[in-house]
Design a protein around this motif. Structure first.
Motif, PDB file in Angstrom:
ATOM      1  N   LEU A 150      59.247  33.571  36.423  1.00  0.00           N
ATOM      2  CA  LEU A 150      59.747  34.754  35.920  1.00  0.00           C
ATOM      3  C   LEU A 150      60.592  34.635  34.632  1.00  0.00           C
ATOM      4  CD1 LEU A 150      59.634  38.061  36.347  1.00  0.00           C
ATOM      5  CD2 LEU A 150      61.520  37.645  38.143  1.00  0.00           C
ATOM      6  N   LEU A 151      60.216  35.169  33.606  1.00  0.00           N
ATOM      7  CA  LEU A 151      61.132  35.070  32.420  1.00  0.00           C
ATOM      8  C   LEU A 151      61.535  36.367  31.850  1.00  0.00           C
ATOM      9  CD1 LEU A 151      58.436  32.766  31.890  1.00  0.00           C
ATOM     10  CD2 LEU A 151      60.633  31.582  30.969  1.00  0.00           C
ATOM     11  N   VAL A 152      62.873  36.409  31.217  1.00  0.00           N
ATOM     12  CA  VAL A 152      63.152  37.723  30.616  1.00  0.00           C
ATOM     13  C   VAL A 152      63.668  37.355  29.002  1.00  0.00           C
ATOM     14  CG1 VAL A 152      64.640  39.714  30.736  1.00  0.00           C
ATOM     15  CG2 VAL A 152      64.084  38.382  32.949  1.00  0.00           C
ATOM     16  N   VAL A 153      62.959  38.184  28.494  1.00  0.00           N
ATOM     17  CA  VAL A 153      62.954  38.055  26.922  1.00  0.00           C
ATOM     18  C   VAL A 153      63.509  39.364  26.147  1.00  0.00           C
ATOM     19  CG1 VAL A 153      62.089  36.911  24.669  1.00  0.00           C
ATOM     20  CG2 VAL A 153      61.428  36.164  26.898  1.00  0.00           C
ATOM     21  N   PRO A 154      64.430  39.463  25.129  1.00  0.00           N
ATOM     22  CA  PRO A 154      64.512  40.534  24.523  1.00  0.00           C
ATOM     23  C   PRO A 154      63.863  40.366  23.112  1.00  0.00           C
ATOM     24  CG  PRO A 154      66.556  38.907  24.007  1.00  0.00           C
ATOM     25  CD  PRO A 154      65.574  38.190  24.958  1.00  0.00           C
ATOM     26  N   VAL A 155      63.363  41.646  22.912  1.00  0.00           N
ATOM     27  CA  VAL A 155      62.246  41.693  21.608  1.00  0.00           C
ATOM     28  C   VAL A 155      62.572  43.246  21.220  1.00  0.00           C
ATOM     29  CG1 VAL A 155      60.649  40.108  22.853  1.00  0.00           C
ATOM     30  CG2 VAL A 155      60.218  42.556  22.840  1.00  0.00           C
ATOM     31  N   SER A 156      62.179  43.232  19.794  1.00  0.00           N
ATOM     32  CA  SER A 156      61.885  44.641  19.058  1.00  0.00           C
ATOM     33  C   SER A 156      60.311  44.436  18.472  1.00  0.00           C
ATOM     34  CB  SER A 156      62.625  44.724  17.922  1.00  0.00           C
ATOM     35  OG  SER A 156      62.445  45.758  17.053  1.00  0.00           O
ATOM     36  N   ALA A 157      59.681  44.956  19.068  1.00  0.00           N
ATOM     37  CA  ALA A 157      58.018  44.941  18.724  1.00  0.00           C
ATOM     38  C   ALA A 157      57.921  45.543  17.333  1.00  0.00           C
ATOM     39  CB  ALA A 157      57.173  45.591  19.601  1.00  0.00           C
ATOM     40  N   LEU A 158      58.570  46.595  17.108  1.00  0.00           N
ATOM     41  CA  LEU A 158      58.507  47.131  15.914  1.00  0.00           C
ATOM     42  C   LEU A 158      58.999  46.247  14.468  1.00  0.00           C
ATOM     43  CD1 LEU A 158      57.207  49.994  14.575  1.00  0.00           C
ATOM     44  CD2 LEU A 158      59.895  50.856  14.674  1.00  0.00           C
ATOM     45  N   ASN A 161      62.049  38.051  17.852  1.00  0.00           N
ATOM     46  CA  ASN A 161      61.903  37.197  19.060  1.00  0.00           C
ATOM     47  C   ASN A 161      60.435  37.428  19.615  1.00  0.00           C
ATOM     48  OD1 ASN A 161      64.312  36.215  19.098  1.00  0.00           O
ATOM     49  ND2 ASN A 161      65.074  38.044  20.269  1.00  0.00           N
ATOM     50  N   VAL A 162      59.355  37.833  18.917  1.00  0.00           N
ATOM     51  CA  VAL A 162      58.059  37.995  19.092  1.00  0.00           C
ATOM     52  C   VAL A 162      57.158  36.927  18.638  1.00  0.00           C
ATOM     53  CG1 VAL A 162      56.049  39.330  18.647  1.00  0.00           C
ATOM     54  CG2 VAL A 162      58.249  40.739  18.915  1.00  0.00           C
ATOM     55  N   VAL A 163      57.452  36.646  17.135  1.00  0.00           N
ATOM     56  CA  VAL A 163      56.517  35.271  17.033  1.00  0.00           C
ATOM     57  C   VAL A 163      57.705  34.402  16.283  1.00  0.00           C
ATOM     58  CG1 VAL A 163      55.260  34.393  15.070  1.00  0.00           C
ATOM     59  CG2 VAL A 163      54.482  36.406  16.152  1.00  0.00           C
ATOM     60  N   GLU A 164      58.902  34.971  15.910  1.00  0.00           N
ATOM     61  CA  GLU A 164      59.909  34.207  15.171  1.00  0.00           C
ATOM     62  C   GLU A 164      61.164  34.738  15.939  1.00  0.00           C
ATOM     63  OE1 GLU A 164      59.442  31.722  13.329  1.00  0.00           O
ATOM     64  OE2 GLU A 164      57.361  32.011  12.592  1.00  0.00           O
ATOM     65  N   ARG A 165      62.064  33.399  16.109  1.00  0.00           N
ATOM     66  CA  ARG A 165      63.615  33.960  16.742  1.00  0.00           C
ATOM     67  C   ARG A 165      64.334  34.661  15.945  1.00  0.00           C
ATOM     68  NH1 ARG A 165      64.786  28.522  20.139  1.00  0.00           N
ATOM     69  NH2 ARG A 165      62.637  27.760  20.491  1.00  0.00           N
ATOM     70  N   SER A 166      65.117  35.620  16.585  1.00  0.00           N
ATOM     71  CA  SER A 166      65.920  36.575  15.567  1.00  0.00           C
ATOM     72  C   SER A 166      67.046  36.181  15.578  1.00  0.00           C
ATOM     73  CB  SER A 166      65.659  37.917  16.168  1.00  0.00           C
ATOM     74  OG  SER A 166      66.396  38.705  15.392  1.00  0.00           O
ATOM     75  N   ASP A 167      67.784  36.274  14.313  1.00  0.00           N
ATOM     76  CA  ASP A 167      69.124  36.122  14.259  1.00  0.00           C
ATOM     77  C   ASP A 167      70.059  37.307  14.399  1.00  0.00           C
ATOM     78  OD1 ASP A 167      68.571  37.512  12.155  1.00  0.00           O
ATOM     79  OD2 ASP A 167      69.190  36.047  10.358  1.00  0.00           O
ATOM     80  N   ARG A 168      69.491  38.281  14.968  1.00  0.00           N
ATOM     81  CA  ARG A 168      70.081  39.555  15.292  1.00  0.00           C
ATOM     82  C   ARG A 168      70.391  39.365  16.709  1.00  0.00           C
ATOM     83  NH1 ARG A 168      67.542  44.779  12.297  1.00  0.00           N
ATOM     84  NH2 ARG A 168      65.338  43.930  13.269  1.00  0.00           N
ATOM     85  N   THR A 169      69.716  38.587  17.564  1.00  0.00           N
ATOM     86  CA  THR A 169      70.134  38.337  18.961  1.00  0.00           C
ATOM     87  C   THR A 169      70.715  36.853  19.127  1.00  0.00           C
ATOM     88  OG1 THR A 169      67.873  37.580  19.392  1.00  0.00           O
ATOM     89  CG2 THR A 169      68.741  39.869  20.008  1.00  0.00           C
ATOM     90  N   PRO A 170      72.057  36.588  18.405  1.00  0.00           N
ATOM     91  CA  PRO A 170      72.677  35.190  18.459  1.00  0.00           C
ATOM     92  C   PRO A 170      72.872  34.829  20.020  1.00  0.00           C
ATOM     93  CG  PRO A 170      74.127  36.827  17.734  1.00  0.00           C
ATOM     94  CD  PRO A 170      72.789  37.507  17.620  1.00  0.00           C
ATOM     95  N   TRP A 171      72.957  35.851  20.826  1.00  0.00           N
ATOM     96  CA  TRP A 171      73.469  35.598  22.301  1.00  0.00           C
ATOM     97  C   TRP A 171      72.212  34.973  23.087  1.00  0.00           C
ATOM     98  CZ3 TRP A 171      70.251  39.187  24.366  1.00  0.00           C
ATOM     99  CH2 TRP A 171      70.160  40.375  23.715  1.00  0.00           C
ATOM    100  N   TYR A 172      70.950  35.182  22.402  1.00  0.00           N
ATOM    101  CA  TYR A 172      69.692  34.700  23.125  1.00  0.00           C
ATOM    102  C   TYR A 172      69.450  33.271  22.583  1.00  0.00           C
ATOM    103  CZ  TYR A 172      64.973  34.403  24.600  1.00  0.00           C
ATOM    104  OH  TYR A 172      63.540  34.027  25.225  1.00  0.00           O
ATOM    105  N   THR A 173      69.311  32.357  23.385  1.00  0.00           N
ATOM    106  CA  THR A 173      69.185  31.029  22.879  1.00  0.00           C
ATOM    107  C   THR A 173      67.760  30.700  23.241  1.00  0.00           C
ATOM    108  OG1 THR A 173      69.984  29.824  24.721  1.00  0.00           O
ATOM    109  CG2 THR A 173      71.479  30.504  22.719  1.00  0.00           C
TER     110      THR A 173
END
Length: 476
Positions: free
Chosen positions: A206-214, A218-230
């Motif tokens: 079971l995994l949990v991931v923050p994303v913005s589909a729009l 963090n969908v295809v590339e990691r986002s620098d707008r969620t630095p707390w998610y590694t």
């Protein structure tokens, strides 16, 4: 019961070289179709003419209609959901109604994706899409958190024993990329996992991931707008998860439902003769075709032939044929033709299994049911049960309860309504080689069918029978 929550950082980096099937699920307007569109767009899996058509439709609907060549900004100004929502009613209402299947590949893996609807009345479509999936991505709106439909979908996934569940907390951009909001939802998901027993065992996670589909965070590339998610992006997770067949092949014994008996008797197709095959070599050919549903088989293995109403017959695998070639070994999910050492009366609907690994066929069926029909399930109803390639008549002996989505406990019930998840006992007109779904995901599944119109009433999962064989209040 404890829940093991596997962090994205714990994922194996070794890439399985297999086809991977995954589905999306979630509540209404959580952004499933947009997420799928983003995956397809950013992985370069969309043809230029299709993207131009979507851009024109987006412009007509006032969505923006920027040229797709603009890159990420242009992609944001087109309605990515239109890449999967193809029905006119879907586009008019802005919802997903039917399961939309899409095929795409990256340089690391090939995928089959099932975009499932979120409305309660379409829960049956989610069951359909998830039943064959290696993983299911469950979307949660970051503004709304865990909803009743989320709980229903996670309950279905636990029943279906889906190997991997990825919870994508979507629209994280609408809560200002708040870590506190994400951690709160993550904690709720973990608690749900503990309540359901989801994520436990050797073959589930079971995994949990923050994303913005729009926006594509963090969908295809990691986002620098969620630095707390590694952790990795969603696509990275899907590229590295092992397929269910890889996880379970060493745990399950060989099972092979017979779909067709091959007996050419020398009468080969003209194109086969033209290709160089000798008709005389196939005059005495007899093989049994089908798909291996579990485990593996080798030439020389001892197997049991299971025919309803008959005692198991033991023989040996003499040869394995696959696309004109002879194999020494085959494994699920390959489709092959088996030749046996002894001549036996084997027909469609019979099962060939590893010798000494099957239980006695039974006519008493105790099951979990995902009820998919507006017709309620009543005790005493006559139905059809389709198990593998065999269909038999059955009787609903009793309904033992239905799942309470608030407490995840079985509540007393005498009937099941549309979208209910419950348990029931059935009496079959002919014994079948039933096996617990917990240990045999494919041979432990069946369908309940309406004998009047042929519609599917329920998806069923075999459970261990409590041992009540003497209650025969009804006759078929």
């Amino acid at each position: 019961m404890t829940t093991t929550v596997v962090r994205p950082a714990d994922l194996e980096t070794t890439l399985p070289a297999t086809l991977f099937r995954f589905a999306t699920a979630g509540s209404v307007d959580d952004g499933k179709s947009t997420l799928v569109g983003r995956l397809l767009h950013d992985s370069k899996a969309i043809l230029a003419d299709q993207l131009e058509a979507v851009a024109r439709t987006s412009a007509d609907r006032g969505f923006g209609g920027a040229d797709a060549a603009d890159g990420a900004g242009g992609a944001r100004r087109i309605d990515l959901a239109l890449l999967t929502d193809g029905l006119r009613a879907e586009r008019e209402q802005g919802i997903t109604i039917d399961v939309a299947y899409r095929y795409f590949a990256t340089d690391r893996r090939s995928f089959i994706l099932a975009d499932c609807p979120g409305h309660v009345q379409y829960t049956k479509n989610t069951v359909t899409g998830a039943s064959t999936a290696d993983a299911v991505v469950v979307l949660i709106d970051a503004r709304k958190g865990v909803l009743e439909q989320t709980r229903r979908h996670l309950s279905v996934l636990q029943l279906l024993r889906v190997a991997h569940v990825v919870v994508a907390v979507n629209k994280i951009d609408l809560v200002e990329f708040s870590e506190d909001v994400f951690r709160g939802i993550e904690a709720d998901v973990q608690q749900l996992g503990r309540d359901l027993g989801l994520g436990t065992g050797d073959t589930t996670d079971l995994l949990v991931v923050p994303v913005s589909a729009l926006d594509g965070d963090n969908v295809v590339e990691r986002s620098d707008r969620t630095p707390w998610y590694t952790g990795p992006a969603l696509l990275e997770i899907l590229e590295t998860l092992p397929a269910a067949d890889e996880l379970e092949s060493h745990l399950e014994s060989f099972r092979f439902p017979v779909q067709l008996v091959l007996r050419p008797q020398g009468a080969l197709a003209p194109e086969a003769v033209a290709a160089g095959l000798d008709p005389e070599a196939f005059r005495d050919y007899r093989a049994y075709a089908g798909q291996i549903t579990e485990g593996a088989v080798r030439v020389g293995d001892r197997v049991s032939i299971l025919t309803p109403g008959q005692a198991p017959r033991i023989t040996t695998v003499a040869a394995i044929d696959f696309a004109g070639a002879a194999l020494e070994e085959a494994a699920a999910p390959q489709s092959v033709a088996l030749r046996l050492a002894d001549e036996a009366d084997v027909a469609r609907g019979d099962t060939i299994a590893a010798a000494g690994t099957v239980t006695e066929p039974t006519a008493d069926l105790y099951a979990s049911l995902c009820w998919l029909s507006p017709k309620p399930l009543r005790e005493g109803a006559k139905v059809l049960v389709k198990h593998g390639s065999r269909t038999v008549q059955a009787l609903i002996r009793n309904v033992t309860g239905k799942l309470d989505l608030a407490s995840f406990r079985l509540a007393a019930a005498s009937a099941l309504e549309l979208n209910d998840i419950g348990e029931a006992q059935l009496r079959l007109a002919a014994p079948l080689p039933l096996e617990n779904y917990r240990h045999h995901r494919r041979t432990g599944a069946f369908l309940v069918i309406d004998p009047q119109d042929g519609n599917t009433l329920a998806a069923g999962l075999v459970r261990d029978h409590p041992g009540d064989h003497e209650d025969e209040r009804y006759s078929i």
